[in-house]
Design an enzyme around this catalytic site. Structure first.
Site, PDB file in Angstrom:
ATOM      1  CB  SER A   1      -7.326   5.359   8.099  1.00 16.64           C
ATOM      2  OG  SER A   1      -7.764   5.621   5.739  1.00 16.64           O
TER       3      SER A   1
ATOM      4  CG  ASP B   1     -10.705   4.020   6.647  1.00 16.06           C
ATOM      5  OD1 ASP B   1      -9.961   4.795   7.420  1.00 16.06           O
ATOM      6  OD2 ASP B   1     -10.661   4.159   5.201  1.00 16.06           O
TER       7      ASP B   1
ATOM      8  NE  ARG C   1      -8.892  11.010   8.704  1.00 15.16           N
ATOM      9  CZ  ARG C   1      -7.600  10.494   8.708  1.00 15.16           C
ATOM     10  NH1 ARG C   1      -8.612   9.273   7.636  1.00 15.16           N
ATOM     11  NH2 ARG C   1      -6.363  10.735   8.014  1.00 15.16           N
TER      12      ARG C   1
ATOM     13  CE  LYS D   1      -7.394   2.509   3.622  1.00 14.39           C
ATOM     14  NZ  LYS D   1      -7.748   3.868   3.179  1.00 14.39           N
TER      15      LYS D   1
ATOM     16  CG  HIS E   1      -2.699   1.393   0.759  1.00 16.32           C
ATOM     17  ND1 HIS E   1      -3.327   0.930  -0.040  1.00 16.32           N
ATOM     18  CD2 HIS E   1      -2.238   2.681   1.842  1.00 16.32           C
ATOM     19  CE1 HIS E   1      -3.927   2.069   1.207  1.00 16.32           C
ATOM     20  NE2 HIS E   1      -3.178   2.463   1.855  1.00 16.32           N
TER      21      HIS E   1
END
Ligand code: URA
Length: 442
Positions: free
Chosen positions: A183, A161, A168, A187, A82
């Protein structure tokens, strides 16, 4: 228990209990907490932080707020990657086939672009026929047939999230280490990963503006991983200029194809091979006994000798993507040049502000200003000069592109050109060229 007391506790820098965090996430997921209370707590977290236990509880509660993937059918360690977000970041389409060549099976869930950073889903979607909306039932089929699958994030994965992230975004509470760490990790954990390699971007074009912030975020995610029983490696990479040469969906996928043919920019190849090597290292592939440097070398060889390209074709064809008889993917649109920008004087390039290039690309139509905006797949920017390059007055520094079907107006074009031009920082003396991989934390 009530939200007013929880907000007050965090406002006065007190620790929240696991029960209070669970109460908050459960209420957010069920839509029982009004946005003003959620936003107030988010701001208190931004201002007063969270300790490791609070962050881990928040992460696990978010991960468990929806469906969690069981990837045991893969039959080996599930390794995921990621990025915290960058401009010109086209690593995933190169890394997936590259690590597949080591026998590593990946189930990759990616997002769309919003703001100045692009999204992997939009990039794959720019290929004619490619199916990016994979049904969770089809994940297993694709992984078994092709060794990898890439899909848009399913709405039932970490729904808390999604709710928090959209709040946010509009309450100036994005760039907080506990909130970013929880966050991302929620995931990845819900996605079923056993080991996670994270590209933590650092610089003007990233959430983390300097190395110390990037290290702090990395350490937070590593600690969450440890407490949650997941192996995490963070590779901190520079976002002092866009990664590689192209920004924009088709332009980036064209660059992906070049790298898979053994060509491409050195910074992109260095980031891709470093991330891939760490993925191999934490996997149960037989090459995991080699050093990271040795695996990196192997990765470079597999980019140069066409091995990774073979797996890329497998991925594309497997998910319905169309490929031309020349071997190149067929794209939904093709870039047409609209303007070439040139250097105003002799000198060197010392920085290319990635966020401004990203915003210029969005103005050209490559990204979205609102979630519902349509994308111009052919739009974007090609950069000719990178940090440290010498330029003479009048040398081309970048070209702006639009898709064939674009109806971009003059105002947006002018704004894009202004942003792209102002992104380039020139100096008289040759600047030091920083390394693109700044650190590795594990
Ligand atoms: N990427 C995420 O998924 N979440 C954040 O909070 C920031 C970047």
């Amino acid at each position: 228990m009530n939200m007013r007391d929880i907000i007050a506790k965090k406002r006065y820098s007190e620790e929240l209990t696991d029960e209070e965090i669970a109460f908050f996430i459960d209420g957010v997921t069920k839509g029982e907490i009004p946005d003003y209370q959620t936003s107030a707590l988010l701001m208190a977290i931004v201002l007063n932080g969270m300790n490791d236990r609070e962050m881990t509880t928040l992460t696990l509660e978010m991960a468990n707020s929806g469906k969690t993937n069981d990837l045991s059918y893969i039959g080996s360690k599930a390794v995921d990657k990621h990025s915290t977000g960058g401009v010109g970041d086209k690593c995933t389409p190169i890394i997936l086939p590259l690590v597949a060549s080591f026998g590593i099976k990946t189930v990759k869930l990616s997002g769309r672009g919003l703001g100045f950073t692009g999204g992997t889903v939009d990039k794959f979607e720019s290929i004619e026929g490619f199916n990016i909306n994979v049904d969770s039932a089809d994940f297993e089929k694709y992984v078994k047939e092709n060794g990898m699958v890439i899909s848009g994030q399913t709405p039932d994965l970490a729904p808390a999230d999604k709710i928090l992230y959209s709040l946010r975004d509009v309450t100036s509470t994005v760039d907080s280490i506990p909130l970013i760490a929880s966050s991302i990790m929620s995931k990845k954990i819900a996605g079923g990963a056993d080991a996670i390699v994270l590209d933590v971007t650092c610089g003007e074009g990233a959430f983390m503006k300097d190395l110390s912030q990037a290290r702090e975020l990395s350490n937070a995610m590593i600690k969450i991983g440890k407490l949650a029983g997941r192996e995490v490696v963070c590779v901190i990479t520079s976002m002092d200029e866009p990664l590689g040469r192209n920004v924009g969906n088709v332009l980036e996928m064209m660059e992906v194809f070049e790298v898979l043919q053994g060509k491409g920019e050195e910074d992109l190849i260095e980031v891709v091979t470093t991330l891939a090597a760490h993925m191999v290292k934490v996997s149960d592939a037989k090459e995991n006994s080699m050093s990271v440097d040795e695996i990196k070398k192997l990765c470079r060889e597999r980019l140069n000798d066409g091995t990774a390209l073979e797996y890329y074709d497998k991925l594309l064809i497997g998910q319905g993507g169309l490929i031309h008889s020349t071997g190149s993917p067929i794209y939904k649109d093709y870039p047409t040049e609209v303007m070439r920008l040139t250097a105003p004087s002799d000198g060197y390039i010392s920085a290319i502000k990635a966020d401004m290039i990203g915003n210029a690309s969005v103005e050209l139509g490559a990204g979205r200003l609102k979630k519902t905006d349509a994308i111009d797949y052919g739009a974007g920017i090609c950069i000719y000069k990178k940090i440290g390059d010498k330029v003479s007055k009048g040398d081309a520094i970048c070209t702006l592109y639009k898709g064939k079907g674009s109806n971009i107006d003059e105002d947006r074009l002018e704004k894009a050109a202004e942003l792209a031009f102002d992104a380039f920082v020139f100096t008289e003396d040759k600047p030091e060229v920083p390394s693109v991989v700044l650190d590795v934390c594990c």
